[in-house]
Design an enzyme around this catalytic site. Structure first.
Site, short mmCIF file in Angstrom:
data_model
loop_
_atom_site.label_atom_id
_atom_site.label_comp_id
_atom_site.label_asym_id
_atom_site.label_seq_id
_atom_site.Cartn_x
_atom_site.Cartn_y
_atom_site.Cartn_z
N TRP A 243 -3.23 -2.27 -1.43
CA TRP A 243 -2.94 -3.58 -2.01
C TRP A 243 -3.53 -4.57 -1.01
CZ3 TRP A 243 0.37 -7.96 -1.34
CH2 TRP A 243 0.51 -8.73 -2.51
N GLU B 19 16.43 -17.19 -17.31
CA GLU B 19 15.37 -16.21 -17.48
C GLU B 19 15.90 -14.79 -17.67
OE1 GLU B 19 12.89 -16.29 -13.99
OE2 GLU B 19 11.25 -15.22 -14.96
N GLU C 233 15.76 -24.19 -9.55
CA GLU C 233 15.35 -22.78 -9.45
C GLU C 233 16.51 -21.86 -9.84
OE1 GLU C 233 12.80 -21.15 -9.38
OE2 GLU C 233 13.34 -19.21 -8.57
N ARG D 229 4.25 0.48 -7.25
CA ARG D 229 4.30 -0.52 -6.19
C ARG D 229 3.19 -1.56 -6.33
NH1 ARG D 229 6.34 2.07 -1.15
NH2 ARG D 229 4.66 1.06 -0.05
N HIS E 211 25.18 -40.19 -15.88
CA HIS E 211 24.29 -40.88 -16.82
C HIS E 211 24.09 -40.08 -18.11
CE1 HIS E 211 23.53 -43.96 -13.88
NE2 HIS E 211 23.26 -43.03 -12.98
N CYS F 118 0.83 -1.20 0.00
CA CYS F 118 0.00 0.00 0.00
C CYS F 118 0.87 1.26 0.00
CB CYS F 118 -0.86 0.03 1.25
SG CYS F 118 -1.81 -1.46 1.49
N ASN G 280 -0.80 1.48 6.42
CA ASN G 280 -0.07 0.38 5.76
C ASN G 280 0.39 -0.56 6.85
OD1 ASN G 280 -0.25 1.83 3.45
ND2 ASN G 280 1.94 2.19 3.20
N GLY G 281 0.40 -1.86 6.56
CA GLY G 281 0.88 -2.81 7.55
C GLY G 281 -0.23 -3.78 7.93
N LYS H 165 5.01 -11.11 -16.46
CA LYS H 165 4.92 -11.37 -15.02
C LYS H 165 3.78 -12.32 -14.71
CE LYS H 165 6.06 -10.89 -10.74
NZ LYS H 165 7.24 -11.68 -10.33
N LYS I 73 16.41 -19.23 -13.01
CA LYS I 73 16.61 -17.79 -12.83
C LYS I 73 17.72 -17.29 -13.74
CE LYS I 73 14.04 -16.82 -10.85
NZ LYS I 73 12.86 -16.96 -10.05
O1 M6R Z 1 2.26 -16.12 -10.73
P1 M6R Z 1 2.72 -17.55 -10.70
O2 M6R Z 1 3.47 -17.88 -9.44
O3 M6R Z 1 1.64 -18.53 -10.95
O4 M6R Z 1 3.75 -17.66 -11.90
C1 M6R Z 1 4.31 -18.90 -12.24
C2 M6R Z 1 5.47 -18.71 -13.17
O5 M6R Z 1 5.06 -18.10 -14.36
C3 M6R Z 1 6.59 -17.87 -12.55
O6 M6R Z 1 7.00 -18.42 -11.33
C4 M6R Z 1 7.80 -17.77 -13.47
O7 M6R Z 1 8.39 -19.03 -13.60
C5 M6R Z 1 8.77 -16.72 -12.94
N1 M6R Z 1 8.94 -15.68 -13.89
C6 M6R Z 1 10.10 -17.25 -12.59
O8 M6R Z 1 10.95 -16.29 -12.08
#
Ligand code: M6R
Length: 612
Positions: A74, A492, A485, A27, A508, A2, A100-101, A607, A489
């Site tokens: 938010w 990505e 993960e 934000r 393997h 928020c 906020n909070g 996103k 990252k």
């Molecule tokens: O909003 P969601 O958590 O459902 O999104 C899932 C994936 O699209 C998301 O985690 C994506 O893999 C990220 N960009 C990774 O950093």
């Protein structure tokens, strides 16, 4: 999160507040509102939607007043609706608050105020209680009343209060949520974040926890909890608008990585009881009987959330003894899983809007499974369609690469695992206490992992990585999903091809790709498989691979066997993924920066993935 803006001075407040709220839009928010004085009354205008929508609701008379407060919400307690939007007012309308909070004891305060003062609440928010509590104690002096009221409040708050009796006074309070005062000439401002102030003033004074402020056009005064005056330093802000939005960091991703200690603390808040050594998830309205008869759990998620699910599986199986299957949502929906109503589905989604995850949720429900959603967005589709929701309190995540949301998803899954273990009697009180203590230690440990020294170490390592087009991430047991993960990252945001490999699988096939200098990030944090992982590392060494190990400070022998090492604080095996993912996030970040990539908005990605 928020946003708050307050103004008192000689200018017409409306445009100042609207402009301030617009500066906080980055934000993320779902509703907005303002309150102004008019003929001895406080008039509130608020609505779900954007600040631009709010602006359209303001008629000319709203634009003539000299002081007011504004807010972008938010949603946390209660969905994004007009009624839940801030400001909130007391029963008489004479007290108005923006907050906020999270008010942790809002239920107890609500109950007391309804019983003792007959208050009827209009919203589902925790914040509304503050307006009524302040009115309940109001003695003619807004500042002392706010101090008195807030002494009964538990939780976090950045609070700005206006009273109809003193039209140019704003009273503020801060506890664990930022509030900054902007100092002008014959006018003063307050905001939750610096960008809202920058067009008007660069002179600021930052409130600390436990402080109260009284702000009029002529004067800013600060006080401690006892009401004693506090001398504050005035800071000259040198950041430009863009830097201010990112909290002084170069990218949202780094800002969000650095916010992880707070995000974890917020997600744990009120859900762990150290004294009892227990997790309390009674907020989930599943009956104990329902949970104890759960035969199997299906975790459904995508991308980073799927990786969190893989760790959740190991935690739930080992702590609660329930078999768990984890599915990438886009696969789950097109396979034929053996579903029945004695099973539970857990869907994990930061945004709560991912199309595949939503389809998995619907499929599970259609087969009679109860669905628990773990999401970061109140009112999202996933939260509305699930039977129960466990929110992660990471705050809005703006960078496409998920970091703080992921870490809080892990926390939510550990909470679920421990809670199920308690209900089913599979977790001994000693183990439950160990988990609770371990969870509560995480914010401090994350801070350690994020120290400047650690970041410099990673940055230096990335100078090597940046020249390669391929990299490996290896690990065993809980380290394997973290390796997945880390690889995701790096791909990505730096566009380096990275492959995660269960360390024992190297031989393997993937071993054929190891060549002199090839970057291999080895996660070696699990005591039970440490020797095994290190023998896989030796195999990589023998082929000339350059191993960067992420391990624990109590495994001090690792450094002799690798090119470079990153030590994490000592921690129990099961919780290490929360810490060990952080160096992998930093590796991706600094490598992407060094390669000149668009860190916050990587090519081809969105996103929120609302299409199949
Ligand atoms: O909003 P969601 O958590 O459902 O999104 C899932 C994936 O699209 C998301 O985690 C994506 O893999 C990220 N960009 C990774 O950093």
């Amino acid at each position: 999160m928020c946003g708050i803006v307050g103004y008192t001075g000689t200018r017409v407040a409306g445009p100042v507040l609207i402009e301030g709220l617009k500066k906080l839009e980055y934000r993320g928010y779902d509703s907005a509102g303002l309150a102004f004085h008019e003929n001895g009354q406080l008039i509130i205008t608020k609505a779900a939607g954007s600040v631009a929508d709010l602006e359209k609701l303001l008629d000319d008379k709203h634009k003539t007043f000299k002081a007011g407060v504004g807010h972008t919400r938010w949603a946390t307690h209660g969905p994004p609706t007009d009624l839940n939007a801030h400001p909130h007012s007391s029963a008489s309308g004479e007290i108005v608050v923006v907050h906020n909070g999270i008010i942790e004891n809002h239920r107890a305060l609500r109950k007391r105020l309804s019983e003792e003062a007959g208050i009827e609440f209009r919203s589902e928010t925790d914040s509304e209680v503050l307006a009524h509590l302040i009115e309940y104690y109001f003695d003619g002096d807004l500042l002392t009343t706010v101090r008195r009221a807030m002494s009964e409040v538990e939780g976090s708050y950045a609070l700005v209060v206006a009273g109809s009796k003193q039209p140019d006074l704003l009273v503020c309070a801060r506890q664990a949520s930022p509030l900054i005062i902007g100092i002008g000439e014959g006018e003063n401002f307050v905001a939750s974040d610096i960008p809202a102030l920058l067009t008007h003033t660069r002179k600021t004074c930052i409130m600390d926890d436990g402080e109260f402020a009284s702000i009029t056009p002529e004067k800013v005064e600060l006080f401690d909890k006892e009401g004693l005056p506090v001398e504050k330093e005035i800071f000259e802000i040198t950041w430009d608008q863009e830097a201010a939005e990112k909290g002084g960091y170069d990218h949202f991703m780094l800002k969000e990585i650095m916010e992880q200690p707070d995000a974890v603390r917020e997600t744990l808040r009120q859900r762990v009881d150290l004294e009892a050594g227990k997790v309390d998830l009674t907020e989930l309205e599943f009956s104990a009987q329902e949970l104890s008869k759960t035969e199997r759990i299906f975790i459904i998620a995508c991308g980073t959330a799927y990786h969190a699910g893989l760790i959740g599986k190991m935690a739930i199986e080992s702590i609660a003894g329930i078999p768990v299957e984890v599915d990438v949502a886009s696969e789950f929906r097109y396979r034929d899983p053996l579903l029945n109503p004695n099973q539970l589905a857990i869907v994990i989604s930061q945004s709560g809007e991912t199309a595949d995850t939503l389809a998995g949720l619907r499929m599970a429900r259609s087969k009679g499974l109860k669905v628990l959603a773990i999401t970061n967005v109140v009112g999202s589709s996933v939260s509305r369609e699930a039977d129960q929701v466990l929110y992660t309190w990471a705050g809005p995540e703006i960078a496409v690469a998920s970091t703080k949301a992921y870490v809080t998803q892990l926390i939510a899954l550990y909470l679920v695992a421990t809670y199920l273990g308690q209900i089913r009697g599979t977790v001994e009180p000693r183990q439950s206490l160990e988990l609770v203590e371990g969870l509560l230690a995480l914010p401090g440990q994350l801070k350690q992992v994020l120290s400047e020294e650690s970041r410099t170490l990673i940055k230096n390592y990335c100078e090597h990585l940046v020249n390669w087009d391929n990299a490996f991430f290896i690990g065993r047991n809980l380290d394997y999903p973290v390796a997945m993960e880390g690889a995701l990252k790096l791909k990505e945001i730096s566009y380096i091809h990275a492959e995660a490999c269960a360390a024992g699988e190297l031989k393997h096939g993937p071993l054929a790709l190891i060549e002199k200098g090839l970057p291999v990030v080895a996660l070696a944090t699990q005591e039970a498989v440490l020797d095994k992982t290190m023998s896989n590392v030796q195999v990589v060494n023998a082929r000339g691979g350059a191993v960067f190990a992420i391990t624990r400070e109590d495994f001090d022998d690792v450094s002799r066997q690798v090119e470079a090492v990153f030590y994490l604080p000592a921690i129990i095996d099961i919780l290490t993924p929360v810490l060990s993912v952080v160096p992998t996030q930093l590796i991706a970040y600094y490598t992407a920066v060094a390669r000149g990539c668009s860190v916050d908005k990587p090519r081809n990605l969105a996103k929120s993935v609302t299409v199949e």
